[in-house]
Design a protein around this motif. Structure first.
Motif, PDB file in Angstrom:
ATOM      1  N   HIS A 274       0.820  -1.201   0.000  1.00  0.00           N
ATOM      2  CA  HIS A 274       0.000   0.000   0.000  1.00  0.00           C
ATOM      3  C   HIS A 274       0.867   1.270   0.000  1.00  0.00           C
ATOM      4  CE1 HIS A 274      -3.285   2.628   0.856  1.00  0.00           C
ATOM      5  NE2 HIS A 274      -2.769   2.996   2.010  1.00  0.00           N
ATOM      6  N   VAL A 275       0.855   2.000  -1.111  1.00  0.00           N
ATOM      7  CA  VAL A 275       1.677   3.213  -1.199  1.00  0.00           C
ATOM      8  C   VAL A 275       0.944   4.388  -0.545  1.00  0.00           C
ATOM      9  CG1 VAL A 275       2.662   4.897  -2.791  1.00  0.00           C
ATOM     10  CG2 VAL A 275       2.853   2.469  -3.294  1.00  0.00           C
ATOM     11  N   VAL A 276       1.588   5.023   0.444  1.00  0.00           N
ATOM     12  CA  VAL A 276       0.931   6.143   1.125  1.00  0.00           C
ATOM     13  C   VAL A 276       1.386   7.498   0.584  1.00  0.00           C
ATOM     14  CG1 VAL A 276       0.370   5.001   3.290  1.00  0.00           C
ATOM     15  CG2 VAL A 276       2.645   5.972   2.979  1.00  0.00           C
ATOM     16  N   GLU A 314       6.715   1.349   6.029  1.00  0.00           N
ATOM     17  CA  GLU A 314       8.084   1.301   5.518  1.00  0.00           C
ATOM     18  C   GLU A 314       8.920   2.427   6.130  1.00  0.00           C
ATOM     19  OE1 GLU A 314      10.067   0.831   1.145  1.00  0.00           O
ATOM     20  OE2 GLU A 314       8.623   2.445   1.372  1.00  0.00           O
ATOM     21  N   ILE A 315      10.196   2.133   6.356  1.00  0.00           N
ATOM     22  CA  ILE A 315      11.094   3.211   6.782  1.00  0.00           C
ATOM     23  C   ILE A 315      12.057   3.504   5.649  1.00  0.00           C
ATOM     24  CG2 ILE A 315      12.750   4.008   8.490  1.00  0.00           C
ATOM     25  CD1 ILE A 315      11.569   2.190  10.518  1.00  0.00           C
ATOM     26  N   LEU A 316      11.948   4.721   5.124  1.00  0.00           N
ATOM     27  CA  LEU A 316      12.767   5.118   3.994  1.00  0.00           C
ATOM     28  C   LEU A 316      13.830   6.095   4.490  1.00  0.00           C
ATOM     29  CD1 LEU A 316      13.248   5.322   0.890  1.00  0.00           C
ATOM     30  CD2 LEU A 316      11.610   7.209   0.894  1.00  0.00           C
ATOM     31  N   GLY A 317      15.081   5.775   4.272  1.00  0.00           N
ATOM     32  CA  GLY A 317      16.150   6.657   4.708  1.00  0.00           C
ATOM     33  C   GLY A 317      16.575   7.587   3.580  1.00  0.00           C
ATOM     34  N   ILE A 318      16.772   8.865   3.920  1.00  0.00           N
ATOM     35  CA  ILE A 318      17.345   9.781   2.941  1.00  0.00           C
ATOM     36  C   ILE A 318      18.693  10.230   3.503  1.00  0.00           C
ATOM     37  CG2 ILE A 318      17.082  11.923   1.672  1.00  0.00           C
ATOM     38  CD1 ILE A 318      14.105  11.637   1.910  1.00  0.00           C
ATOM     39  N   VAL A 319      19.762   9.874   2.813  1.00  0.00           N
ATOM     40  CA  VAL A 319      21.100  10.118   3.324  1.00  0.00           C
ATOM     41  C   VAL A 319      21.814  11.113   2.435  1.00  0.00           C
ATOM     42  CG1 VAL A 319      23.158   8.975   4.199  1.00  0.00           C
ATOM     43  CG2 VAL A 319      21.098   7.664   3.827  1.00  0.00           C
ATOM     44  N   GLY A 320      22.594  11.980   3.027  1.00  0.00           N
ATOM     45  CA  GLY A 320      23.378  12.915   2.233  1.00  0.00           C
ATOM     46  C   GLY A 320      24.126  13.857   3.143  1.00  0.00           C
ATOM     47  N   GLU A 321      25.104  14.553   2.589  1.00  0.00           N
ATOM     48  CA  GLU A 321      25.886  15.488   3.390  1.00  0.00           C
ATOM     49  C   GLU A 321      25.180  16.839   3.403  1.00  0.00           C
ATOM     50  OE1 GLU A 321      30.230  14.108   3.295  1.00  0.00           O
ATOM     51  OE2 GLU A 321      29.768  14.681   1.264  1.00  0.00           O
ATOM     52  N   LEU A 447       5.491   9.801   9.184  1.00  0.00           N
ATOM     53  CA  LEU A 447       6.298  10.583  10.121  1.00  0.00           C
ATOM     54  C   LEU A 447       7.606  10.926   9.416  1.00  0.00           C
ATOM     55  CD1 LEU A 447       6.388  11.484  13.155  1.00  0.00           C
ATOM     56  CD2 LEU A 447       7.766   9.456  13.561  1.00  0.00           C
ATOM     57  N   VAL A 448       7.946  12.221   9.420  1.00  0.00           N
ATOM     58  CA  VAL A 448       9.212  12.623   8.834  1.00  0.00           C
ATOM     59  C   VAL A 448      10.165  12.948   9.980  1.00  0.00           C
ATOM     60  CG1 VAL A 448      10.394  14.306   7.392  1.00  0.00           C
ATOM     61  CG2 VAL A 448       8.126  13.502   6.755  1.00  0.00           C
ATOM     62  N   ALA A 449      11.256  12.204  10.077  1.00  0.00           N
ATOM     63  CA  ALA A 449      12.223  12.443  11.145  1.00  0.00           C
ATOM     64  C   ALA A 449      13.448  13.097  10.522  1.00  0.00           C
ATOM     65  CB  ALA A 449      12.597  11.128  11.823  1.00  0.00           C
ATOM     66  N   LEU A 468      11.333   4.145  17.201  1.00  0.00           N
ATOM     67  CA  LEU A 468      10.776   4.360  15.859  1.00  0.00           C
ATOM     68  C   LEU A 468      10.417   3.020  15.216  1.00  0.00           C
ATOM     69  CD1 LEU A 468      13.095   7.188  14.458  1.00  0.00           C
ATOM     70  CD2 LEU A 468      10.711   7.393  15.167  1.00  0.00           C
ATOM     71  N   GLU A 469      11.322   2.078  15.378  1.00  0.00           N
ATOM     72  CA  GLU A 469      11.102   0.728  14.840  1.00  0.00           C
ATOM     73  C   GLU A 469       9.826   0.119  15.440  1.00  0.00           C
ATOM     74  OE1 GLU A 469      12.848  -1.371  12.668  1.00  0.00           O
ATOM     75  OE2 GLU A 469      11.109  -2.644  13.103  1.00  0.00           O
ATOM     76  N   ASP A 470       9.686   0.287  16.741  1.00  0.00           N
ATOM     77  CA  ASP A 470       8.541  -0.243  17.463  1.00  0.00           C
ATOM     78  C   ASP A 470       7.233   0.403  16.985  1.00  0.00           C
ATOM     79  OD1 ASP A 470       7.240  -1.612  19.637  1.00  0.00           O
ATOM     80  OD2 ASP A 470       7.090   0.349  20.602  1.00  0.00           O
ATOM     81  N   LEU A 471       7.274   1.726  16.790  1.00  0.00           N
ATOM     82  CA  LEU A 471       6.079   2.460  16.363  1.00  0.00           C
ATOM     83  C   LEU A 471       5.654   2.018  14.964  1.00  0.00           C
ATOM     84  CD1 LEU A 471       6.921   6.041  17.612  1.00  0.00           C
ATOM     85  CD2 LEU A 471       5.190   4.485  18.508  1.00  0.00           C
ATOM     86  N   ARG A 472       6.646   1.805  14.129  1.00  0.00           N
ATOM     87  CA  ARG A 472       6.354   1.340  12.782  1.00  0.00           C
ATOM     88  C   ARG A 472       5.592   0.020  12.834  1.00  0.00           C
ATOM     89  NH1 ARG A 472       9.537  -0.835   8.506  1.00  0.00           N
ATOM     90  NH2 ARG A 472      11.093  -1.774   9.854  1.00  0.00           N
ATOM     91  N   GLN A 473       6.063  -0.855  13.699  1.00  0.00           N
ATOM     92  CA  GLN A 473       5.400  -2.157  13.764  1.00  0.00           C
ATOM     93  C   GLN A 473       4.001  -2.062  14.361  1.00  0.00           C
ATOM     94  OE1 GLN A 473       7.937  -4.927  15.761  1.00  0.00           O
ATOM     95  NE2 GLN A 473       9.310  -5.063  14.007  1.00  0.00           N
ATOM     96  N   ARG A 474       3.899  -1.296  15.454  1.00  0.00           N
ATOM     97  CA  ARG A 474       2.607  -1.261  16.138  1.00  0.00           C
ATOM     98  C   ARG A 474       1.557  -0.439  15.420  1.00  0.00           C
ATOM     99  NH1 ARG A 474       4.522  -0.081  22.140  1.00  0.00           N
ATOM    100  NH2 ARG A 474       2.374   0.540  22.467  1.00  0.00           N
ATOM    101  N   LEU A 475       1.981   0.667  14.785  1.00  0.00           N
ATOM    102  CA  LEU A 475       1.009   1.565  14.167  1.00  0.00           C
ATOM    103  C   LEU A 475       0.993   1.474  12.645  1.00  0.00           C
ATOM    104  CD1 LEU A 475       1.786   4.778  16.251  1.00  0.00           C
ATOM    105  CD2 LEU A 475       0.129   2.990  16.778  1.00  0.00           C
ATOM    106  N   GLY A 476       1.915   0.715  12.087  1.00  0.00           N
ATOM    107  CA  GLY A 476       1.999   0.647  10.633  1.00  0.00           C
ATOM    108  C   GLY A 476       2.385   1.989  10.032  1.00  0.00           C
ATOM    109  N   LEU A 477       3.134   2.754  10.817  1.00  0.00           N
ATOM    110  CA  LEU A 477       3.539   4.091  10.413  1.00  0.00           C
ATOM    111  C   LEU A 477       4.576   4.023   9.285  1.00  0.00           C
ATOM    112  CD1 LEU A 477       2.838   6.825  11.756  1.00  0.00           C
ATOM    113  CD2 LEU A 477       4.953   6.602  13.065  1.00  0.00           C
ATOM    114  N   ALA A 478       4.439   4.896   8.304  1.00  0.00           N
ATOM    115  CA  ALA A 478       5.496   5.016   7.299  1.00  0.00           C
ATOM    116  C   ALA A 478       6.422   6.141   7.754  1.00  0.00           C
ATOM    117  CB  ALA A 478       4.903   5.343   5.946  1.00  0.00           C
ATOM    118  N   ILE A 479       7.726   5.889   7.710  1.00  0.00           N
ATOM    119  CA  ILE A 479       8.657   6.881   8.249  1.00  0.00           C
ATOM    120  C   ILE A 479       9.678   7.285   7.186  1.00  0.00           C
ATOM    121  CG2 ILE A 479      10.425   7.317  10.011  1.00  0.00           C
ATOM    122  CD1 ILE A 479       8.994   5.296  11.810  1.00  0.00           C
ATOM    123  N   ILE A 480       9.853   8.599   7.043  1.00  0.00           N
ATOM    124  CA  ILE A 480      10.961   9.086   6.213  1.00  0.00           C
ATOM    125  C   ILE A 480      12.040   9.532   7.186  1.00  0.00           C
ATOM    126  CG2 ILE A 480      11.730  10.836   4.575  1.00  0.00           C
ATOM    127  CD1 ILE A 480       9.009  10.865   3.373  1.00  0.00           C
TER     128      ILE A 480
END
Lengths: 541, 313
Positions: A274-276, A314-321, A447-449, A468-480
């Protein structure tokens, strides 16, 4: 032990105003030899900075060494006269600090700031000699175009360049001891790597001893000869870097080493289809409107054609300097900023250019947690008030809102008593939990962190990541999850996006990206992460 | 920078336009009639009316305003109703005493207050700080006429070191000029010293906690260099702002001091003109002052850029 550059024995630092002799550092002993890098490791409040300030004699107001001895090249520093201490600072010992932006005087050119050391320590030097020395120092720390760079002001240099200036300044009089107080914590990984290399190189070439203060065992693994671990003002363990890293004697040391992000492999997880959120060709250029007077500013886009999708849970990481555009991307997604072009699809609604009035209804679907929990909570509001505010805004009754805030606190691992307290009564980690609870108050899908764990100690960082990991599992939260630290991202995220100069360079599942990065820049970033060899071996073990 | 200067200088025009309308209306809508005052107590209504016509005050307000604006546009501020002298001549004749007093006060205040504020911040919580901070409170609380008469009593009447009052132009020699200026300058300076000391102290306290001050100490620099070059250099902006505001307020504050010491300056000219409802003189002075305000603000903004390389226009 005449070979020691620095030897501290039984140092205790007390709060002068305290009649009970309350101490912030107690019974600390350590030594630094020539050509040696000794790392002092500890979390905030462990007394590592206070120890280094005592050596320099620059303790802040209200603190003073009570007992013990600090010897620099055999000379006792405790009880030395102010004049003598002033002479020794710069001449025999020098210090560099964490944040090179604030550590440099913003209204003086960097060259002048180096030059004034000679002016006061070596008044006999002629102005032209000083100029030559300043230039050669700038070359020594490998600054580009030394002749011109010394005429600039700090704000005109990059973070790495500023730290190089600090190092040049510290080395000006060729001191025997260099104290480095978290000198790379505020820098990007690739810059951090260069600065660490520079310090190691200077140790080898000049034979100085370095007391290196850090909270990061990754850095320790890179550079340390010996390690001193501090906690609550005392030394808990010390020994050679190899011994401490591989066979820590204390549980506390073990926990610090384990807390280094990236020491655990990211697990592969199932994520729903499911794409949010779907972002298409998002671009943002700052200051692209022309003024009444004068032409339009032609600035480079901060963000160019970024596309991504985020699925439920899903937890999507955005990495950069810094300057890579990761924060701009996040701010555009949350519509804290309006993108210049592109689409942001929340389900089948495009919020990219939605008017503020209509946007209000969608704001609750995306919530943000910022980097510094000390500054993102209103200091005059009780936690309870902060937590009900969001829900009340979106129409919940007072009773429902306060009931919900209780549940939220429970969710982030705090109890009810927090409701009546003010932000300053909590630790940094607790405050970040409160910020997360605040963000969850409107029951968002996303949730954008934004660098949400970057300002925290490693052990606290690990707890917040777990949360954050726990919240994702319990609430099905998508995290950036936005971060400059690839190691943290690797530990938490399902998928990673690597950004550079406003563009997405590479994206893919975390495991794939770590094991076989396809882009050079990703490889550089991975290679620059401190302690990667040690961590790799630790993972295998 | 050039464009910034040009824009700011252009902004004088709307400022003056708005100020002139307000001044013009305030004077005419307020109570009091210059014609009645000029004609005297025993004048008949006919005489007052004739006087009013003579002064052009029988015209409608828009007509009067238009007439005045056209005059100003020709660089003519009009003539005083009471003395019939051109306003420009009147102002020019009163300029030197006020200017001398203002400049002396500002320089003296800065020279005393900045080091005092730095010292108070450096020795925070000690008797030096308490003395400076306590002195500042007293400086705020003392009205100029109290300070003035106290100083006159001690230095002029008791010790007889300095003249009681009056003003001697610079053309009659620096010594008598300076001697007459000492007590008025001290009087007027009290509040500015208090103000600038407080702001310097507060600003320094903030800057002394900054990282680069620690760096300066870690470099082994002498404490005076740490304080005056590194810390004070970075505290300049709030101090400059308050000095700018101080200069602007000075133009108003000078009135009382000029009265206490019988100095024939602009402050007293203003009071005399207001009392006599001398419309052209009041209007002229206020237009002049508002122009000066704009220029002071501009000077303060430019000084920001000089003290802080991060600011550019």
């Amino acid at each position: 032990m005449i070979d020691d550059v620095l030897s501290i024995e039984h140092l205790t630092v007390a709060i002068t105003a305290s009649s009970q002799g309350k101490t912030v550092v107690s019974d600390v002993s350590l030594s630094v030899g020539r050509k040696e890098i000794v790392c002092v490791v500890g979390e905030s409040g462990s007394g590592k900075s206070v120890t280094s300030f005592s050596i320099m004699g620059i303790l802040s107001y209200g603190l003073a060494p009570a007992t013990g001895s600090i010897k620099l090249l055999g000379e006792e520093l405790i009880g030395a006269s102010a004049t003598r201490m002033r002479k020794l600072r710069g001449l025999r010992m020098a210090m560099i600090f964490q944040e090179p932006m604030t550590a440099l005087n913003p209204v003086m050119t960097v060259g002048d700031q180096i030059a004034e050391i000679f002016r006061y320590h070596r008044p006999e030097m002629s102005a032209s000699d000083v100029r030559l020395r300043v230039r050669s120092l700038a070359e020594d720390v490998r600054l580009p175009d030394p002749a011109n760079i010394v005429r600039r002001y700090p704000h005109q240099l990059s973070g790495g360049q500023r730290q190089r200036i600090m190092i040049a300044m510290a080395l000006a009089l060729e001191p025997a001891l260099l104290i480095a107080d978290e000198p790379t914590t505020a820098l990007d990984v690739t810059t951090q790597k260069q600065i660490l290399e520079l310090i190691c190189d200077l140790v080898a070439r000049r034979g100085i001893g370095v007391l290196f203060i850090t909270h990061d065992f990754g850095v320790v693994a890179e550079i340390a000869d010996r390690v001193v671990v501090m906690r609550s003002g005392s030394v808990v363990e010390s020994g050679s870097a190899h011994d401490v890293l591989t066979q820590p004697q204390q549980a506390y040391t073990r926990s610090l080493i384990d807390a280094v992000p990236g020491s655990k492999l990211p697990k592969a997880r199932d994520v729903a289809d499911h794409v949010v959120l779907r972002v298409e060709n998002l671009s943002k250029t700052y200051g692209d409107s022309s003024g009444l007077f004068g032409p339009a500013h032609n600035t480079a886009p901060a963000l160019l054609n970024a596309s991504l999708s985020l699925r439920k849970g899903e937890i999507l990481g955005i990495v950069g300097e810094s300057g890579s555009g990761k924060s701009t991307l996040a701010r555009c997604i949350c519509r804290l900023q309006t993108p210049s072009s592109g689409d942001i699809w929340l389900g089948d609604i495009n919020i990219a250019r939605m008017h503020e009035n209509k946007l209000r209804n969608y704001r609750k679907a995306i919530q943000v947690v910022f980097q510094d929990p000390n500054r993102s909570l209103n200091p005059r509001l009780r936690i309870g008030e902060t937590l009900v505010e969001g829900a009340r805004n979106f129409g919940a009754s007072a009773r429902v809102a306060s009931e919900r805030s209780r549940r939220l606190l429970d969710l982030v691992g705090l109890d009810d008593s927090a409701l009546d307290r003010f932000p300053h009564q909590f630790s940094g980690g607790q405050r970040q939990r409160i910020c997360i609870a605040r963000a969850l108050a409107s029951e968002p899908d996303i949730l954008v962190a934004d660098e949400a764990v970057s300002a925290l100690d490693v052990s606290v960082q690990a707890q917040v990541i777990e949360l954050l990991e726990d919240l994702r599992q319990r609430l099905g939260l998508a995290i950036i999850f936005i971060t400059h630290d690839l190691r943290v991202a690797g530990q938490l995220c399902d998928r990673l996006i690597v950004m550079q100069s406003g563009r997405i360079v590479e994206q893919g599942p975390t495991g794939r990206l770590f094991d076989s990065p396809s882009e050079t820049y990703t490889r550089e970033l991975l290679a620059a992460a401190p302690g990667r060899e040690f961590l790799a071996s630790a993972r295998k073990a | 920078m050039v464009r910034f200067l040009f824009r700011r200088l252009l902004s004088i025009i709307p400022v003056l336009a708005i100020v002139s309308i307000i001044v013009f209306l305030a004077l005419r809508l307020g109570p009091g009639d210059p014609a009645a005052i000029l004609a005297g107590d025993s004048a008949t209504p006919e005489m007052v009316a004739a006087m009013r016509a003579h002064l052009g005050l029988d015209q409608s307000l828009p007509q009067q305003f238009l007439h005045w604006v056209v005059q100003i546009a020709h660089g003519d501020l009009g003539r005083s109703i009471t003395s019939n002298q051109p306003v420009t001549t009147l102002v020019a004749s009163r300029l030197q005493p006020t200017l001398a007093l203002a400049i002396a006060t500002i320089i003296f205040s800065i020279l005393v207050a900045t080091p005092l504020g730095v010292l108070a911040a450096w020795r925070r919580g000690t008797w030096v700080d308490n003395l400076a901070s306590g002195g500042a409170v007293i400086g705020f609380a003392l009205p100029a006429f109290v300070t003035g008469y106290l100083l006159v009593f001690v230095f002029a009447l008791k010790l007889q070191w300095l003249p009681v009052q009056g003003f001697v132009p610079l053309s009659e020699g620096f010594w008598p000029f300076g001697r007459h200026l000492v007590l008025p300058t001290l009087t007027l300076s009290t509040i500015y010293i208090a103000l600038i000391t407080r702001v310097t102290r507060a600003s320094m306290l903030e800057i002394l906690g900054e990282d680069f001050v620690r760096t300066a100490r870690a470099k082994g620099l002498p404490e005076r260099v740490v304080l005056f070059r590194h810390a004070l250099g970075n505290s300049a902006i709030p101090i400059l702002s308050v000095i700018g505001i101080g200069i602007a307020l000075l133009l108003g504050g000078v009135v009382v001091t000029e009265s206490v010491f019988s100095i024939p300056g602009l402050g007293r000219l203003t009071v005399e003109a207001v009392v006599a409802r001398d419309y052209p003189v009041v209007q002229g002075i206020i237009i002049l002052f508002s122009g000066v305000y704009v220029l002071i603000n501009l000077a303060v903004d430019i000084s920001y850029a000089i003290f802080d390389p991060r600011i550019s226009y």
